[in-house]
Design a protein around this motif. Structure first.
Motif, PDB file in Angstrom:
ATOM      1  N   SER A  18      59.113  74.706  96.897  1.00 55.99           N
ATOM      2  CA  SER A  18      59.615  74.966  98.213  1.00 55.99           C
ATOM      3  C   SER A  18      59.365  76.431  98.445  1.00 55.99           C
ATOM      4  O   SER A  18      59.054  77.158  97.394  1.00 55.99           O
ATOM      5  CB  SER A  18      61.056  75.196  98.369  1.00 55.99           C
ATOM      6  N   LYS A  19      59.056  77.055  99.399  1.00 59.07           N
ATOM      7  CA  LYS A  19      58.479  78.362  99.704  1.00 59.07           C
ATOM      8  C   LYS A  19      59.526  79.546  99.186  1.00 59.07           C
ATOM      9  O   LYS A  19      59.163  80.213  98.579  1.00 59.07           O
ATOM     10  CB  LYS A  19      58.081  78.453 101.380  1.00 59.07           C
ATOM     11  N   SER A  20      60.781  79.014  99.393  1.00 55.32           N
ATOM     12  CA  SER A  20      61.705  79.992  98.976  1.00 55.32           C
ATOM     13  C   SER A  20      62.123  80.121  97.419  1.00 55.32           C
ATOM     14  O   SER A  20      62.226  81.316  97.200  1.00 55.32           O
ATOM     15  CB  SER A  20      63.140  79.690  99.460  1.00 55.32           C
ATOM     16  N   ALA A  21      61.764  79.100  96.910  1.00 55.65           N
ATOM     17  CA  ALA A  21      61.760  79.111  95.335  1.00 55.65           C
ATOM     18  C   ALA A  21      60.169  79.781  94.750  1.00 55.65           C
ATOM     19  O   ALA A  21      60.301  79.964  93.611  1.00 55.65           O
ATOM     20  CB  ALA A  21      62.148  77.797  94.756  1.00 55.65           C
ATOM     21  N   GLY A  22      59.508  80.034  95.744  1.00 58.52           N
ATOM     22  CA  GLY A  22      58.121  80.443  95.261  1.00 58.52           C
ATOM     23  C   GLY A  22      57.477  79.735  93.956  1.00 58.52           C
ATOM     24  O   GLY A  22      56.442  80.205  93.225  1.00 58.52           O
ATOM     25  N   ASN A  23      57.591  78.340  93.841  1.00 53.30           N
ATOM     26  CA  ASN A  23      57.169  77.566  92.921  1.00 53.30           C
ATOM     27  C   ASN A  23      56.156  76.562  93.316  1.00 53.30           C
ATOM     28  O   ASN A  23      55.526  75.648  92.646  1.00 53.30           O
ATOM     29  CB  ASN A  23      58.179  76.877  91.992  1.00 53.30           C
ATOM     30  N   GLY A  24      55.720  76.777  94.627  1.00 49.66           N
ATOM     31  CA  GLY A  24      54.600  75.846  95.258  1.00 49.66           C
ATOM     32  C   GLY A  24      53.155  76.223  94.508  1.00 49.66           C
ATOM     33  O   GLY A  24      52.862  76.931  94.035  1.00 49.66           O
ATOM     34  N   ILE A  25      52.421  75.130  94.521  1.00 51.33           N
ATOM     35  CA  ILE A  25      51.006  75.188  93.852  1.00 51.33           C
ATOM     36  C   ILE A  25      49.856  74.943  95.231  1.00 51.33           C
ATOM     37  O   ILE A  25      50.090  73.811  95.723  1.00 51.33           O
ATOM     38  CB  ILE A  25      50.675  74.153  92.809  1.00 51.33           C
ATOM     39  N   ASP A  26      49.259  75.848  95.400  1.00 52.96           N
ATOM     40  CA  ASP A  26      48.133  75.561  96.549  1.00 52.96           C
ATOM     41  C   ASP A  26      47.064  74.915  95.761  1.00 52.96           C
ATOM     42  O   ASP A  26      46.176  75.227  94.743  1.00 52.96           O
ATOM     43  CB  ASP A  26      47.588  77.041  96.852  1.00 52.96           C
ATOM     44  N   PRO A  27      46.781  73.546  96.571  1.00 48.52           N
ATOM     45  CA  PRO A  27      45.612  72.487  96.065  1.00 48.52           C
ATOM     46  C   PRO A  27      44.105  73.612  95.951  1.00 48.52           C
ATOM     47  O   PRO A  27      43.477  73.510  95.109  1.00 48.52           O
ATOM     48  CB  PRO A  27      45.702  71.496  96.977  1.00 48.52           C
ATOM     49  N   ALA A  28      44.154  74.408  96.993  1.00 49.34           N
ATOM     50  CA  ALA A  28      42.822  75.339  97.000  1.00 49.34           C
ATOM     51  C   ALA A  28      42.737  76.265  95.640  1.00 49.34           C
ATOM     52  O   ALA A  28      41.488  76.377  95.111  1.00 49.34           O
ATOM     53  CB  ALA A  28      42.773  76.103  98.435  1.00 49.34           C
ATOM     54  N   ASP A  29      43.884  76.605  95.095  1.00 54.61           N
ATOM     55  CA  ASP A  29      43.621  77.453  93.883  1.00 54.61           C
ATOM     56  C   ASP A  29      43.389  76.477  92.734  1.00 54.61           C
ATOM     57  O   ASP A  29      42.517  76.957  91.961  1.00 54.61           O
ATOM     58  CB  ASP A  29      45.154  78.109  93.619  1.00 54.61           C
ATOM     59  N   VAL A  30      44.017  75.424  92.912  1.00 52.54           N
ATOM     60  CA  VAL A  30      43.625  74.575  91.462  1.00 52.54           C
ATOM     61  C   VAL A  30      42.120  73.777  91.670  1.00 52.54           C
ATOM     62  O   VAL A  30      41.478  74.134  90.679  1.00 52.54           O
ATOM     63  CB  VAL A  30      44.433  72.917  91.729  1.00 52.54           C
ATOM     64  N   MET A  31      41.533  73.777  92.879  1.00 51.57           N
ATOM     65  CA  MET A  31      40.177  73.361  93.210  1.00 51.57           C
ATOM     66  C   MET A  31      39.268  74.554  92.794  1.00 51.57           C
ATOM     67  O   MET A  31      38.350  74.472  92.167  1.00 51.57           O
ATOM     68  CB  MET A  31      39.604  73.055  94.615  1.00 51.57           C
ATOM     69  N   ALA A  32      39.881  75.828  93.126  1.00 51.09           N
ATOM     70  CA  ALA A  32      38.955  76.793  92.697  1.00 51.09           C
ATOM     71  C   ALA A  32      38.951  77.227  91.339  1.00 51.09           C
ATOM     72  O   ALA A  32      37.962  77.428  90.708  1.00 51.09           O
ATOM     73  CB  ALA A  32      39.672  78.251  93.517  1.00 51.09           C
ATOM     74  N   LYS A  33      39.858  76.830  90.495  1.00 44.96           N
ATOM     75  CA  LYS A  33      39.963  76.845  89.125  1.00 44.96           C
ATOM     76  C   LYS A  33      39.461  75.825  88.273  1.00 44.96           C
ATOM     77  O   LYS A  33      38.622  76.118  87.123  1.00 44.96           O
ATOM     78  CB  LYS A  33      41.203  77.293  88.644  1.00 44.96           C
ATOM     79  N   SER A  34      39.598  74.560  88.782  1.00 46.02           N
ATOM     80  CA  SER A  34      39.375  73.394  87.884  1.00 46.02           C
ATOM     81  C   SER A  34      38.363  72.559  88.686  1.00 46.02           C
ATOM     82  O   SER A  34      37.756  71.564  88.100  1.00 46.02           O
ATOM     83  CB  SER A  34      40.610  72.547  87.532  1.00 46.02           C
ATOM     84  N   GLY A  35      38.161  72.582  89.996  1.00 46.64           N
ATOM     85  CA  GLY A  35      37.281  71.748  90.614  1.00 46.64           C
ATOM     86  C   GLY A  35      38.245  70.641  91.392  1.00 46.64           C
ATOM     87  O   GLY A  35      39.227  70.184  90.820  1.00 46.64           O
ATOM     88  N   ALA A  36      37.430  70.055  92.365  1.00 51.64           N
ATOM     89  CA  ALA A  36      38.357  69.201  93.026  1.00 51.64           C
ATOM     90  C   ALA A  36      38.552  67.882  92.343  1.00 51.64           C
ATOM     91  O   ALA A  36      39.498  67.266  92.743  1.00 51.64           O
ATOM     92  CB  ALA A  36      37.537  68.741  94.352  1.00 51.64           C
ATOM     93  N   ASP A  37      37.616  67.440  91.712  1.00 50.29           N
ATOM     94  CA  ASP A  37      37.920  66.310  90.794  1.00 50.29           C
ATOM     95  C   ASP A  37      38.965  66.338  89.683  1.00 50.29           C
ATOM     96  O   ASP A  37      39.547  65.185  89.519  1.00 50.29           O
ATOM     97  CB  ASP A  37      36.718  65.703  90.164  1.00 50.29           C
TER      98      ASP A  37
END
Length: 346
Positions: free
Chosen positions: A14-33
């Motif tokens: 949730s936004k309030s818990a601040g524990n979300g993971i942005d898919p764009a960040d994952v793709m930037a770090k590791s790639g879409a695959d």
């Protein structure tokens, strides 16, 4: 029904818990695959967890799959399926035949999983196949053939034929999940295949593998099952041999498996299966220089240093000088050096 996506501790994002993971960040770090592979790996009918540690494990699984396909392509660099494929089933080595039957089994398992929308089963089936059947057994056992035989050796072309079948299946069944990686693999096929007129420009247009695509043609179901049953026994023996070799290395008896001669005792029913195959089959399967079998009450393996001398070309322990043109290598390697036109002093 679909579950929620939770963080690594099992808490709803949730936004309030601040524990979300942005898919764009994952793709930037590791790639879409890697992200796509994570999606495929989870059972979406249950709550699913995602976090840095989970994504790191997914990245490692992705690397195993990618590196396996990369290794296969490297082994096929000089291969043209129209010219070099082995056409007859009996021209394959027994381990090649097993690999073909195992590949057909994999395709059936993956098809069923896709049909049932169980993408996590697709992932697990392919991953286990890559790690256990390819990396640990087939590619390991056939490295000597692929690297050390003469380029046009029938035994080398047999291994390449199987590897070609394997990459043709893997690239297609993984295309829905690893879209970018499989397209990259498709673009790095052997040159003779890549430049062939009429070849689909993209892996997504390549179609699904069919039994009729396998070359050489697979045997009837009863013969395939008999072969699979035999190799279930032989691979059980291999596990015991591998453990004995690890212990021998730990004790300093041998440094590499090629330095070993092994003596295997096994129950009568298993011995009957093993006796149907030549010793050379087991030398390749176990990656050792000598193999002998004897009947015993239980499955066990003894390791001793191999006789003969180390061939500096293939590292197998053989009698050197069998080919007078090349007295410092084993006869097989001497014949290969003749075949490729190598003379001493070059």
């Amino acid at each position: 029904h679909c579950g929620f996506t939770m963080d690594a501790e099992g808490k709803k994002m949730s936004k309030s818990a601040g524990n979300g993971i942005d898919p764009a960040d994952v793709m930037a770090k590791s790639g879409a695959d890697v992200l796509r592979l994570w999606v495929a790996s989870v059972d979406y009918s249950q709550d699913v967890n995602i976090g840095d540690e989970i994504l790191d494990r997914t990245s490692e699984a992705y690397r195993r799959i990618r590196n396996t396909m990369r290794f296969i392509l490297g082994s096929l660099s000089d291969f043209n399926d129209l010219e070099h494929s082995v056409k007859e089933w009996d021209a394959l080595e027994p381990i090649d035949q097993w690999a073909m039957v195992r590949l057909w089994q994999l395709l059936g398992d993956v098809e069923r999983a896709y049909d049932e929308y169980k993408f996590h089963v697709v992932y697990r089936t392919v991953y286990d196949y890559v790690v256990n059947d390819l990396s640990a057994v087939y590619m390991d056992a056939t490295k000597d053939r692929v690297y050390a035989e003469a380029p046009d050796s029938p035994r080398r072309r047999a291994a390449q034929t199987v590897l070609m079948n394997i990459i043709e299946v893997l690239v297609r069944v993984l295309a829905p999940v690893l879209s970018f990686t499989t397209d990259e693999v498709w673009e790095h096929y052997p040159e003779a295949i890549r430049n062939r007129a009429g070849r689909p420009a993209n892996v997504q247009l390549a179609g699904w593998p069919e039994k009729s695509d396998f070359l050489p043609a697979l045997p009837d179901a009863a013969s395939a099952k008999a072969l699979a049953d035999d190799f279930a026994v032989l691979l059980e023996v291999r596990e015991v041999v591998t453990k004995a070799l690890e212990e021998a290395r730990g004790a300093g008896l041998v440094k590499k498996s090629q330095e070993a001669a092994i003596s295997v005792s096994l129950p009568a029913d298993m011995l009957a299966v093993a006796s149907a195959y030549d010793a050379a089959v087991f030398e390749e399967l176990f990656i050792v220089s000598e193999v002998s079998f004897a009947e015993g009450e239980e499955l066990a393996c003894a390791v001793t240093p191999a006789s003969g001398e180390k061939c500096p070309r293939c590292w197998n322990y053989r009698t050197l000088g069998g080919n007078p043109n090349h007295p410092d290598v084993c006869e097989r390697c001497g014949d290969v050096l003749d075949a490729i036109g190598f003379t001493e002093g070059e």
